[in-house]
Design a protein around this motif. Structure first.
Motif, PDB file in Angstrom:
ATOM      1  N   ASP A 117      74.429  75.791 187.833  1.00 59.67           N
ATOM      2  CA  ASP A 117      73.678  76.758 186.959  1.00 59.67           C
ATOM      3  C   ASP A 117      74.850  77.151 185.599  1.00 59.67           C
ATOM      4  O   ASP A 117      75.757  77.468 185.619  1.00 59.67           O
ATOM      5  CB  ASP A 117      73.557  78.089 187.709  1.00 59.67           C
ATOM      6  CG  ASP A 117      72.605  77.836 188.736  1.00 59.67           C
ATOM      7  OD1 ASP A 117      71.746  76.857 188.579  1.00 59.67           O
ATOM      8  OD2 ASP A 117      72.508  78.838 189.465  1.00 59.67           O
ATOM      9  N   TYR A 118      74.163  76.971 184.429  1.00 63.43           N
ATOM     10  CA  TYR A 118      74.813  77.148 183.010  1.00 63.43           C
ATOM     11  C   TYR A 118      76.001  76.113 182.817  1.00 63.43           C
ATOM     12  O   TYR A 118      76.835  76.582 182.135  1.00 63.43           O
ATOM     13  CB  TYR A 118      75.182  78.588 182.872  1.00 63.43           C
ATOM     14  CG  TYR A 118      74.051  79.481 182.539  1.00 63.43           C
ATOM     15  CD1 TYR A 118      73.534  79.460 181.213  1.00 63.43           C
ATOM     16  CD2 TYR A 118      73.372  80.356 183.431  1.00 63.43           C
ATOM     17  CE1 TYR A 118      72.313  80.167 180.876  1.00 63.43           C
ATOM     18  CE2 TYR A 118      72.294  81.001 183.239  1.00 63.43           C
ATOM     19  CZ  TYR A 118      71.769  80.894 181.927  1.00 63.43           C
ATOM     20  OH  TYR A 118      70.590  81.585 181.535  1.00 63.43           O
TER      21      TYR A 118
ATOM     22  N   VAL B 113      69.089  78.850 188.942  1.00 70.17           N
ATOM     23  CA  VAL B 113      67.905  78.163 189.545  1.00 70.17           C
ATOM     24  C   VAL B 113      67.433  79.366 190.522  1.00 70.17           C
ATOM     25  O   VAL B 113      66.266  79.214 190.882  1.00 70.17           O
ATOM     26  CB  VAL B 113      68.504  77.058 190.434  1.00 70.17           C
ATOM     27  CG1 VAL B 113      69.240  77.343 191.500  1.00 70.17           C
ATOM     28  CG2 VAL B 113      67.244  76.138 190.714  1.00 70.17           C
ATOM     29  N   ASP B 114      67.948  80.410 190.926  1.00 64.86           N
ATOM     30  CA  ASP B 114      67.664  81.295 191.742  1.00 64.86           C
ATOM     31  C   ASP B 114      67.027  82.609 191.197  1.00 64.86           C
ATOM     32  O   ASP B 114      66.298  83.227 192.037  1.00 64.86           O
ATOM     33  CB  ASP B 114      68.397  81.826 193.051  1.00 64.86           C
ATOM     34  CG  ASP B 114      69.893  82.233 192.257  1.00 64.86           C
ATOM     35  OD1 ASP B 114      69.974  82.119 190.919  1.00 64.86           O
ATOM     36  OD2 ASP B 114      70.895  82.700 193.087  1.00 64.86           O
TER      37      ASP B 114
ATOM     38  N   VAL C 106      63.897  80.508 187.172  1.00 65.43           N
ATOM     39  CA  VAL C 106      62.962  79.550 187.160  1.00 65.43           C
ATOM     40  C   VAL C 106      62.203  79.728 188.441  1.00 65.43           C
ATOM     41  O   VAL C 106      63.088  80.532 189.303  1.00 65.43           O
ATOM     42  CB  VAL C 106      63.330  78.225 186.960  1.00 65.43           C
ATOM     43  CG1 VAL C 106      63.888  77.970 185.506  1.00 65.43           C
ATOM     44  CG2 VAL C 106      64.542  77.680 187.792  1.00 65.43           C
ATOM     45  N   GLU C 107      61.112  79.178 188.833  1.00 61.61           N
ATOM     46  CA  GLU C 107      60.669  79.308 189.899  1.00 61.61           C
ATOM     47  C   GLU C 107      60.195  78.170 190.689  1.00 61.61           C
ATOM     48  O   GLU C 107      58.986  77.488 190.332  1.00 61.61           O
ATOM     49  CB  GLU C 107      59.052  80.065 189.782  1.00 61.61           C
ATOM     50  CG  GLU C 107      59.311  81.494 189.439  1.00 61.61           C
ATOM     51  CD  GLU C 107      58.064  82.413 189.639  1.00 61.61           C
ATOM     52  OE1 GLU C 107      57.063  82.118 190.078  1.00 61.61           O
ATOM     53  OE2 GLU C 107      57.937  83.442 188.814  1.00 61.61           O
ATOM     54  N   PRO C 108      60.845  77.747 191.831  1.00 67.61           N
ATOM     55  CA  PRO C 108      60.411  76.692 192.632  1.00 67.61           C
ATOM     56  C   PRO C 108      59.032  76.659 193.242  1.00 67.61           C
ATOM     57  O   PRO C 108      58.712  77.924 193.426  1.00 67.61           O
ATOM     58  CB  PRO C 108      61.775  76.263 193.461  1.00 67.61           C
ATOM     59  CG  PRO C 108      62.418  77.516 193.320  1.00 67.61           C
ATOM     60  CD  PRO C 108      61.954  78.474 192.510  1.00 67.61           C
ATOM     61  N   PRO C 109      58.527  75.688 193.746  1.00 68.81           N
ATOM     62  CA  PRO C 109      58.922  74.022 193.603  1.00 68.81           C
ATOM     63  C   PRO C 109      59.070  73.542 192.150  1.00 68.81           C
ATOM     64  O   PRO C 109      58.044  74.163 191.430  1.00 68.81           O
ATOM     65  CB  PRO C 109      58.217  73.512 194.702  1.00 68.81           C
ATOM     66  CG  PRO C 109      56.860  74.280 194.673  1.00 68.81           C
ATOM     67  CD  PRO C 109      57.269  75.758 194.439  1.00 68.81           C
TER      68      PRO C 109
ATOM     69  N   GLY D 259      65.576  74.415 196.061  1.00 68.29           N
ATOM     70  CA  GLY D 259      65.461  74.134 194.248  1.00 68.29           C
ATOM     71  C   GLY D 259      66.619  73.448 193.517  1.00 68.29           C
ATOM     72  O   GLY D 259      66.209  72.659 192.652  1.00 68.29           O
ATOM     73  N   ALA D 260      67.799  73.708 193.630  1.00 70.39           N
ATOM     74  CA  ALA D 260      68.922  73.026 193.200  1.00 70.39           C
ATOM     75  C   ALA D 260      68.783  71.553 193.331  1.00 70.39           C
ATOM     76  O   ALA D 260      69.033  70.715 192.576  1.00 70.39           O
ATOM     77  CB  ALA D 260      70.113  73.590 193.383  1.00 70.39           C
TER      78      ALA D 260
END
Length: 165
Positions: A13-14, A21-22, A25-28, A76-77
């Protein structure tokens, strides 16, 4: 470059991408036929532009690469690394909440590479402070990974390792 690290470790992240990512944004996630990665809402997800070239350059130099992320969004990551075709670059992925010290202790156990032969790129100063105590060369990343940041990091590593035992 005279001395290179045996292992380059990247936060996510960054550092490799411009979001958390948590939370941002929204997984999937999915990759459309036009090769664009999007989240559940259809929002376009991108890496920092020079990240693929950075990972290729390290591979060409013979430097192993690993990921170390404290995110709680493990799936997600991991999914993003695969969708961006980055997973193939990483010999190990330590992606879970907790101290980065734990991530590095596990990387050291799995690879057998001493901390003094590792370089770490992260955008959070607290992680830099914690991991540097292990003897890892730590590089603070501002505004995401770039080839310039990589070059400066490798130069710093060469100076530190030259000065060391």
């Amino acid at each position: 470059m005279a001395r290179l690290p045996k292992l380059a470790v990247f936060d996510l992240d960054y550092t490799l991408w411009p979001f958390w990512v948590d939370t941002h944004v929204e997984p999937p996630f999915h990759k459309s036929s036009d090769e664009i990665v999007r989240d559940r809402r259809g929002q376009t997800i991108r890496l920092y532009p020079e990240v693929p070239e950075i990972l290729e350059r390290l591979r060409d130099l013979g430097v192993l690469v690993a990921a170390a992320s404290r995110t709680g969004e493990i799936e997600g990551a991991t999914q993003l690394l695969e969708l961006f075709d980055l997973g193939r670059h990483f010999v190990h992925q330590e992606i879970y909440p907790g101290s980065k010290v734990t991530h590095f202790e596990r990387l050291q156990l799995k690879t057998g590479i001493p901390f003094s032969q590792m370089i770490f790129f992260d955008d959070e100063n607290r992680n830099i402070v914690d991991v540097s105590k292990l003897g890892v060369t730590c590089i603070y990343v501002q505004n995401g990974m770039s080839l310039q940041t990589l070059t400066q990091g490798l130069e710093t590593f060469a100076k530190v390792s030259k000065a060391g035992p």
